[in-house]
Design a protein around this motif. Structure first.
Motif, short mmCIF file in Angstrom:
data_model
loop_
_atom_site.label_atom_id
_atom_site.label_comp_id
_atom_site.label_asym_id
_atom_site.label_seq_id
_atom_site.Cartn_x
_atom_site.Cartn_y
_atom_site.Cartn_z
N SER A 18 -48.21 102.39 80.18
CA SER A 18 -47.38 102.56 81.38
C SER A 18 -46.03 101.89 81.22
O SER A 18 -45.00 102.46 81.62
CB SER A 18 -48.09 101.97 82.60
OG SER A 18 -49.28 102.65 82.86
N VAL A 19 -46.00 100.71 80.64
CA VAL A 19 -44.74 100.02 80.42
C VAL A 19 -43.86 100.82 79.45
O VAL A 19 -42.66 101.00 79.68
CB VAL A 19 -44.98 98.58 79.89
CG1 VAL A 19 -43.70 97.96 79.38
CG2 VAL A 19 -45.60 97.73 80.97
N LEU A 20 -44.45 101.33 78.39
CA LEU A 20 -43.69 102.15 77.45
C LEU A 20 -43.20 103.43 78.09
O LEU A 20 -42.10 103.89 77.80
CB LEU A 20 -44.54 102.45 76.21
CG LEU A 20 -44.82 101.28 75.30
CD1 LEU A 20 -45.75 101.69 74.17
CD2 LEU A 20 -43.54 100.69 74.75
N TRP A 21 -43.99 104.02 79.00
CA TRP A 21 -43.57 105.22 79.70
C TRP A 21 -42.35 104.92 80.56
O TRP A 21 -41.40 105.71 80.57
CB TRP A 21 -44.71 105.76 80.57
CG TRP A 21 -44.33 107.03 81.28
CD1 TRP A 21 -44.43 108.28 80.79
CD2 TRP A 21 -43.79 107.15 82.61
NE1 TRP A 21 -43.98 109.18 81.72
CE2 TRP A 21 -43.59 108.52 82.84
CE3 TRP A 21 -43.47 106.24 83.60
CZ2 TRP A 21 -43.07 108.98 84.04
CZ3 TRP A 21 -42.95 106.71 84.79
CH2 TRP A 21 -42.76 108.06 85.00
N PHE A 22 -42.37 103.80 81.28
CA PHE A 22 -41.22 103.43 82.10
C PHE A 22 -39.98 103.20 81.24
O PHE A 22 -38.87 103.58 81.62
CB PHE A 22 -41.52 102.17 82.92
CG PHE A 22 -42.18 102.45 84.23
CD1 PHE A 22 -41.50 103.06 85.26
CD2 PHE A 22 -43.50 102.12 84.41
CE1 PHE A 22 -42.11 103.33 86.47
CE2 PHE A 22 -44.14 102.38 85.62
CZ PHE A 22 -43.44 102.98 86.65
N MET A 32 -39.31 104.53 78.30
CA MET A 32 -38.84 105.82 77.79
C MET A 32 -38.23 106.68 78.89
O MET A 32 -37.28 107.41 78.66
CB MET A 32 -39.99 106.57 77.12
CG MET A 32 -40.54 105.90 75.88
SD MET A 32 -39.32 105.71 74.58
CE MET A 32 -39.07 107.40 74.13
N LYS A 33 -38.76 106.59 80.08
CA LYS A 33 -38.28 107.43 81.19
C LYS A 33 -36.94 106.93 81.72
O LYS A 33 -36.03 107.72 81.92
CB LYS A 33 -39.33 107.43 82.31
CG LYS A 33 -38.98 108.27 83.49
CD LYS A 33 -39.06 109.74 83.16
CE LYS A 33 -38.82 110.56 84.42
NZ LYS A 33 -38.83 111.97 84.14
N PHE A 34 -36.81 105.65 81.97
CA PHE A 34 -35.63 105.12 82.60
C PHE A 34 -34.69 104.41 81.64
O PHE A 34 -33.55 104.14 81.97
CB PHE A 34 -36.02 104.16 83.73
CG PHE A 34 -36.82 104.83 84.80
CD1 PHE A 34 -36.24 105.76 85.63
CD2 PHE A 34 -38.17 104.55 84.95
CE1 PHE A 34 -36.98 106.40 86.61
CE2 PHE A 34 -38.92 105.18 85.93
CZ PHE A 34 -38.31 106.10 86.76
N GLY A 35 -35.15 104.08 80.45
CA GLY A 35 -34.31 103.42 79.46
C GLY A 35 -34.01 101.99 79.82
O GLY A 35 -34.34 101.51 80.89
N ILE A 36 -33.37 101.33 78.90
CA ILE A 36 -32.96 99.95 79.13
C ILE A 36 -31.45 99.98 79.23
O ILE A 36 -30.75 100.14 78.24
CB ILE A 36 -33.40 99.02 77.99
CG1 ILE A 36 -34.90 99.03 77.86
CG2 ILE A 36 -32.90 97.61 78.22
CD1 ILE A 36 -35.43 98.23 76.70
N THR A 37 -30.93 99.85 80.43
CA THR A 37 -29.48 99.84 80.65
C THR A 37 -29.10 98.51 81.25
O THR A 37 -28.77 98.39 82.41
CB THR A 37 -29.08 100.98 81.58
OG1 THR A 37 -29.82 100.85 82.80
CG2 THR A 37 -29.34 102.33 80.97
N GLN A 38 -29.16 97.49 80.46
CA GLN A 38 -28.90 96.14 80.91
C GLN A 38 -27.54 95.71 80.39
O GLN A 38 -27.35 95.51 79.21
CB GLN A 38 -29.99 95.21 80.36
CG GLN A 38 -29.92 93.83 80.87
CD GLN A 38 -30.97 93.60 81.93
OE1 GLN A 38 -31.67 94.51 82.29
NE2 GLN A 38 -31.06 92.40 82.40
#
Length: 82
Positions: A42-46, A48-54
């Protein structure tokens, strides 16, 4: 979206089945491992879905430049004024 629903059903189902004090190895060993696998999925899905835009793309998580405490300074005593 289908994979998110599968992960959610797997998380809820395995959470419901966990019983660490049970003598049944399915409930005390296998189900916590299954829950952990669904949680990681689930964490990997999130990610991949939303990306890391920090922040900015050049600095990553720790920023850019040498202004941090890990900037390559030796921490020696020559500049400390002792």
């Amino acid at each position: 979206m289908k994979s998110f629903i599968v992960n959610l059903v797997g998380l809820v189902g395995s959470w419901y089945m966990i019983d660490l004090t049970s003598e049944n190895s399915l409930n005390s060993v296998f189900t916590p491992l299954l829950f952990t696998a669904f949680l990681i999925s689930s964490v990997l899905w999130f990610i991949m879905k939303f990306g890391i835009t920090q922040g900015s793309s050049t600095g990553g998580y720790f920023g850019s430049g040498d202004s941090g405490s890990f900037g390559g300074e030796d921490g020696g005593g020559s500049d400390s004024g002792c």
